[in-house]
Design a protein around this motif. Sequence first.
Motif, mmCIF file in Angstrom:
data_model
loop_
_atom_site.group_PDB
_atom_site.id
_atom_site.type_symbol
_atom_site.label_atom_id
_atom_site.label_comp_id
_atom_site.label_asym_id
_atom_site.label_seq_id
_atom_site.Cartn_x
_atom_site.Cartn_y
_atom_site.Cartn_z
ATOM 1 N N PRO A 1 0.813 -1.231 0.000
ATOM 2 C CA PRO A 1 0.000 0.000 0.000
ATOM 3 C C PRO A 1 0.841 1.273 0.000
ATOM 4 C CG PRO A 1 -0.910 -1.586 1.545
ATOM 5 C CD PRO A 1 0.400 -2.153 1.053
ATOM 6 N N ASP B 1 0.654 3.938 -3.045
ATOM 7 C CA ASP B 1 0.269 5.321 -2.772
ATOM 8 C C ASP B 1 1.338 6.296 -3.261
ATOM 9 O OD1 ASP B 1 -1.636 7.160 -1.633
ATOM 10 O OD2 ASP B 1 -0.153 7.530 -0.049
ATOM 11 N N ARG C 1 1.134 6.437 -7.042
ATOM 12 C CA ARG C 1 -0.110 7.132 -7.421
ATOM 13 C C ARG C 1 0.082 8.644 -7.347
ATOM 14 N NH1 ARG C 1 -3.121 10.432 -8.634
ATOM 15 N NH2 ARG C 1 -5.318 10.641 -8.158
ATOM 16 N N GLU D 1 -7.312 4.678 -16.794
ATOM 17 C CA GLU D 1 -8.756 4.448 -16.744
ATOM 18 C C GLU D 1 -9.285 4.005 -18.104
ATOM 19 O OE1 GLU D 1 -10.006 8.211 -15.124
ATOM 20 O OE2 GLU D 1 -10.055 7.399 -13.089
ATOM 21 N N GLN E 1 -4.744 -2.964 -9.036
ATOM 22 C CA GLN E 1 -4.574 -2.382 -7.697
ATOM 23 C C GLN E 1 -4.739 -0.869 -7.744
ATOM 24 O OE1 GLN E 1 -0.575 -3.929 -6.492
ATOM 25 N NE2 GLN E 1 -1.437 -3.594 -4.469
ATOM 26 N N ASP F 1 -8.320 0.256 -8.330
ATOM 27 C CA ASP F 1 -9.089 0.148 -7.087
ATOM 28 C C ASP F 1 -8.802 1.336 -6.170
ATOM 29 O OD1 ASP F 1 -10.252 -2.221 -7.901
ATOM 30 O OD2 ASP F 1 -8.833 -3.491 -6.793
ATOM 31 N N LEU F 2 -7.535 1.720 -6.056
ATOM 32 C CA LEU F 2 -7.159 2.865 -5.227
ATOM 33 C C LEU F 2 -7.787 4.149 -5.752
ATOM 34 C CD1 LEU F 2 -5.343 3.982 -2.899
ATOM 35 C CD2 LEU F 2 -3.623 4.398 -4.652
ATOM 36 N N ASN G 1 -10.500 4.455 -7.621
ATOM 37 C CA ASN G 1 -11.950 4.385 -7.408
ATOM 38 C C ASN G 1 -12.316 4.664 -5.957
ATOM 39 O OD1 ASN G 1 -12.442 3.857 -10.093
ATOM 40 N ND2 ASN G 1 -12.479 1.647 -9.825
ATOM 41 N N ASN G 2 -11.492 4.196 -5.025
ATOM 42 C CA ASN G 2 -11.730 4.471 -3.604
ATOM 43 C C ASN G 2 -11.550 5.955 -3.291
ATOM 44 O OD1 ASN G 2 -12.351 1.810 -2.994
ATOM 45 N ND2 ASN G 2 -10.266 1.298 -2.426
ATOM 46 N N GLU G 3 -10.608 6.604 -3.970
ATOM 47 C CA GLU G 3 -10.388 8.032 -3.774
ATOM 48 C C GLU G 3 -11.601 8.841 -4.230
ATOM 49 O OE1 GLU G 3 -6.891 9.059 -5.929
ATOM 50 O OE2 GLU G 3 -5.546 8.201 -4.436
ATOM 51 N N LYS G 4 -12.255 8.368 -5.294
ATOM 52 C CA LYS G 4 -13.403 9.088 -5.852
ATOM 53 C C LYS G 4 -14.643 8.994 -4.959
ATOM 54 C CE LYS G 4 -12.000 8.773 -10.660
ATOM 55 N NZ LYS G 4 -12.312 8.229 -11.972
ATOM 56 N N GLU G 5 -14.708 7.937 -4.168
ATOM 57 C CA GLU G 5 -15.891 7.721 -3.318
ATOM 58 C C GLU G 5 -15.885 8.549 -2.077
ATOM 59 O OE1 GLU G 5 -15.904 3.545 -2.559
ATOM 60 O OE2 GLU G 5 -16.536 3.073 -4.568
#
Length: 102
Positions: free
Chosen positions: A15, A19, A22, A34, A92, A95-96, A98-102
């Motif tokens: 992770p 990060d 990213r 994307e 991976q 997924d990271l 997409n989690n940031e967008k939520e």
Amino acid sequence: MSYLENNTEELIYSPEVLDFLRNKLDDAAIGCLESVAETKGELGLLKTKIPEFKTKRRAIETAFAVLEAQGFVETRQLGNMRPYFLTVRGEQLIDLINNEKE
């Protein structure tokens, strides 16, 4: 079982590393990643098929070079084409993101 199934842990980033990488990617690289993720399938994504390729060629070429060097995408020979596909590390990162967008 295949080699890939037995050694998936070798193909993923921790992770912290994920990060870090990213945070080093720009918007063009994230957009390209994307685009590859949206074309899940056997045909992959040809970067020349991205709508803004003609106007933003340099940024897209650089983005794909960075993504491939970091192990998020890979190319495979399909006839005379070399489309891009997501790797395990690319999934991976998606997924990271997409989690940031939520």
